[in-house]
Design a protein around this motif. Structure first.
Motif, PDB file in Angstrom:
ATOM      1  N   ARG A  65       0.842  -1.207   0.000  1.00 42.92           N
ATOM      2  CA  ARG A  65       0.000   0.000   0.000  1.00 42.92           C
ATOM      3  C   ARG A  65       0.872   1.250   0.000  1.00 42.92           C
ATOM      4  O   ARG A  65       0.630   2.187  -0.767  1.00 42.92           O
ATOM      5  N   ALA A  66       1.895   1.270   0.848  1.00 41.03           N
ATOM      6  CA  ALA A  66       2.787   2.436   0.920  1.00 41.03           C
ATOM      7  C   ALA A  66       3.494   2.662  -0.410  1.00 41.03           C
ATOM      8  O   ALA A  66       3.608   3.798  -0.880  1.00 41.03           O
ATOM      9  N   GLU A  69       0.959   4.001  -2.932  1.00 42.54           N
ATOM     10  CA  GLU A  69       0.629   5.406  -2.657  1.00 42.54           C
ATOM     11  C   GLU A  69       1.749   6.329  -3.113  1.00 42.54           C
ATOM     12  O   GLU A  69       1.493   7.380  -3.707  1.00 42.54           O
ATOM     13  N   ALA A  70       3.000   5.938  -2.857  1.00 40.60           N
ATOM     14  CA  ALA A  70       4.134   6.759  -3.286  1.00 40.60           C
ATOM     15  C   ALA A  70       4.188   6.837  -4.810  1.00 40.60           C
ATOM     16  O   ALA A  70       4.419   7.904  -5.389  1.00 40.60           O
ATOM     17  N   THR A  72       1.664   6.409  -6.905  1.00 43.54           N
ATOM     18  CA  THR A  72       0.507   7.195  -7.358  1.00 43.54           C
ATOM     19  C   THR A  72       0.798   8.681  -7.239  1.00 43.54           C
ATOM     20  O   THR A  72       0.459   9.469  -8.134  1.00 43.54           O
ATOM     21  N   GLU A  73       1.438   9.062  -6.145  1.00 43.26           N
ATOM     22  CA  GLU A  73       1.787  10.469  -5.948  1.00 43.26           C
ATOM     23  C   GLU A  73       2.750  10.948  -7.040  1.00 43.26           C
ATOM     24  O   GLU A  73       2.585  12.041  -7.596  1.00 43.26           O
ATOM     25  N   GLY A 129      -4.831   8.267  -8.236  1.00 46.15           N
ATOM     26  CA  GLY A 129      -5.450   8.799  -7.023  1.00 46.15           C
ATOM     27  C   GLY A 129      -6.951   8.580  -6.970  1.00 46.15           C
ATOM     28  O   GLY A 129      -7.545   8.650  -5.922  1.00 46.15           O
ATOM     29  N   VAL A 132      -8.452   4.480  -5.970  1.00 45.94           N
ATOM     30  CA  VAL A 132      -7.411   3.709  -5.315  1.00 45.94           C
ATOM     31  C   VAL A 132      -7.939   3.220  -3.986  1.00 45.94           C
ATOM     32  O   VAL A 132      -8.462   3.990  -3.195  1.00 45.94           O
ATOM     33  N   SER A 134      -7.385   1.439  -0.258  1.00 43.73           N
ATOM     34  CA  SER A 134      -6.326   1.203   0.698  1.00 43.73           C
ATOM     35  C   SER A 134      -6.594  -0.013   1.523  1.00 43.73           C
ATOM     36  O   SER A 134      -7.564  -0.600   1.550  1.00 43.73           O
TER      37      SER A 134
END
Length: 134
Positions: A65-66, A69-70, A72-73, A129, A132, A134
């Protein structure tokens, strides 16, 4: 282990491209950390299978997940045309992943890897984003 289920140490060593003693050492560390466990093979009581524990699954999900997320950012920082190019490449990337899984682990049960062509078409894919989970 998360994707394939419990496996023999010899199978894990082959899949990861390491010697069996190295895999045994790694599994011992994971076991002592509570992330993996040894189980008896129901088909052959002399054999131990290595399985991921609930704590191991939770850690794995958290790290995935982390990372997602990174990523995706970072994708969100690309220009719209670059984002569209990545979205258009999703089917080819999925196909590459499936081919890599087959090459690395031909014994993997069918249906465990995302089959090629199952990614959303580029026009249906959501921008980074959005949607998505989590």
């Amino acid at each position: 282990l998360d994707r394939t289920g419990p496996r023999r140490i010899t199978d894990l060593a082959v899949v990861q491209g390491v010697a069996q003693p190295s895999m045994t050492t790694l599994v011992t560390v994971l076991q002592r950390s509570g992330l993996a466990e040894r189980r008896a093979d129901p088909g052959d009581g002399r054999v131990a299978l290595i399985a991921i524990t609930p704590a191991g699954s939770q850690l794995l999900r958290s790290r995935r997940r982390a990372g997602a997320e990174a990523f995706t950012e970072l994708i969100g920082k690309l220009a719209p045309a670059e984002q569209a190019t990545l979205i258009a490449a999703i089917p080819a990337l999925e196909h590459l992943r499936a081919l890599g899984n087959e090459q690395r682990d031909p014994a993997q049960p069918p249906g465990k890897a995302q089959p090629p062509g199952k990614a959303q078409p580029a026009e249906e894919a959501q921008p980074p984003g959005e949607g998505v989970q989590s």
